[in-house]
Design an enzyme around this catalytic site. Structure first.
Site, mmCIF file in Angstrom:
data_model
loop_
_atom_site.group_PDB
_atom_site.id
_atom_site.type_symbol
_atom_site.label_atom_id
_atom_site.label_comp_id
_atom_site.label_asym_id
_atom_site.label_seq_id
_atom_site.Cartn_x
_atom_site.Cartn_y
_atom_site.Cartn_z
ATOM 1 N N LEU A 262 21.991 -32.039 39.314
ATOM 2 C CA LEU A 262 20.775 -31.400 38.826
ATOM 3 C C LEU A 262 20.374 -32.034 37.498
ATOM 4 O O LEU A 262 21.233 -32.442 36.711
ATOM 5 C CB LEU A 262 21.044 -29.918 38.540
ATOM 6 C CG LEU A 262 21.198 -28.916 39.671
ATOM 7 C CD1 LEU A 262 22.211 -29.317 40.697
ATOM 8 C CD2 LEU A 262 21.555 -27.547 39.086
ATOM 9 N N CYS A 263 19.051 -32.044 37.267
ATOM 10 C CA CYS A 263 18.541 -32.295 35.924
ATOM 11 C C CYS A 263 18.906 -33.721 35.484
ATOM 12 O O CYS A 263 18.553 -34.680 36.171
ATOM 13 C CB CYS A 263 19.112 -31.202 35.017
ATOM 14 S SG CYS A 263 18.507 -31.126 33.342
ATOM 15 N N ILE A 264 19.618 -33.902 34.412
ATOM 16 C CA ILE A 264 19.986 -35.223 33.904
ATOM 17 C C ILE A 264 21.272 -35.760 34.557
ATOM 18 O O ILE A 264 21.582 -36.955 34.461
ATOM 19 C CB ILE A 264 20.147 -35.186 32.357
ATOM 20 C CG1 ILE A 264 20.294 -36.587 31.732
ATOM 21 C CG2 ILE A 264 21.344 -34.317 31.941
ATOM 22 C CD1 ILE A 264 19.055 -37.421 31.782
#
Lengths: 217, 217
Positions: free
Chosen positions: A134-136
């Site tokens: 997820l995300c970074i």
């Protein structure tokens, strides 16, 4: 029952795991019938950020100890995790993924990834077990699996997307409430709070990621 | 759109807000169409607990600053919160409610409640605005509203239930995936991790609580 590792990097978006992403991941996994095991490395945090002011402090904290807050004390040192015991792995976001599990936030495409994290990601990929990020966090997949040209989401930040491509990966454009699947490498990614503006939107993407990961496991 | 305050007490079950309860509350509120405002007092924590070992440390942390981790930096000092701006209030659990927002964990029925918390609960109750409380947090409602004989859940710990009754309240037996409604005082409570054994079970109770609170608001 499928057993899924959830790899944490501290407790708080600016210096650890993004808390909403981590909790929604745990809830979605258990609601979809999986058991979960929280995992983190026993290392000092890169730094500690005051989440009220956004400024670094002079405190020191430990990634495993702070991650234990999200895990309610039930967490494994990554050194002791056996890939054979996991059916899948999910890595929530937060700057901890780019400051503690790796130094992507500082070095970009030249980032180094914590050896325990590198081992776990590599072994999962070699065993064809699905990995969600997820995300970074997909930046770590791009780095560790750079020879396999992984296709991952990262949000719409140009510099980050360029770093992914410089590492040999591909950046998939994707909304926060949706997912991208790299079928060859068995990776499922979602931008989460890289572009998401509400917990609802982010949760929608995470729930899709979890369902897909469990379907693939 | 209804605006709901979420009163936090730090970040971690043993010395602050229970993180799963706080995040599931925020998610359920937003999914049911409410806007949320996280709130905490700007005070030192009673203590800091290492969540890996369960032992207190010699660190000092601030309740507002640590709560900001759950709130992603968007949080109000309780001193500045106006009851007129809120349609309802929800108080997640965690030992922070009994160590930081009050000293119920130390003094039981003779507990004192932080003056800002006492003011907010009293004003909400006077304005007939609904209050939800999870886990150990209903103990604060029992203390602050003791003259109004509130009926609340607390889980099945005998000593805690006795303290509630010694303060003039009533202890409602309730499963973790369910809620109790005190119609007269407009209180909705659920035992959450006081008795819940999984995030799914606890989330089921919280989602019912949130729907009921918004229906009453």
């Amino acid at each position: 029952m499928k057993n899924v590792g959830v790899l944490l990097s501290g407790c708080g978006v600016y210096d650890g795991s993004e808390i909403h992403e981590a909790v929604v991941t745990l809830l979605a996994l258990e609601r979809n019938g999986a058991s979960t095991v929280c995992i983190a490395p026993d290392i000092p945090q890169h730094h500690v950020v005051n989440h009220l002011t956004g400024q670094p402090t002079d405190e020191t904290r430990n990634v495993l100890v702070e991650s234990a807050r999200i895990a309610r004390g039930e967490i494994m040192d990554i050194t002791h995790v056996r890939t054979a015991d996991l059916d899948a792995l999910v890595i929530p976001g937060g700057f901890g993924a780019a400051k503690n599990l790796s130094d992507f936030a500082i070095k970009g495409k030249d980032a180094e990834v914590h050896p325990g994290v590198r081992r776990l990601i590599t072994e999962m990929a070699d065993a064809k077990k699905p990995i969600g990020a997820l995300c970074i966090s997909p930046a770590m997949l791009a780095k560790v699996l750079e020879d396999r040209h992984p296709q991952v989401t990262i949000g719409n930040e140009l510099g980050t997307a360029e770093a992914i491509e410089a590492m040999g990966g591909g950046h998939a454009v994707c909304e926060a409430d949706s997912i991208h699947v790299d079928t060859d490498n068995r990776l499922v990614t979602t931008p989460a709070y890289m572009i998401g503006t509400s917990i609802c939107e982010v949760a929608a993407g995470i729930e899709k990621l979890v369902k897909k990961i469990l379907e693939m496991a």
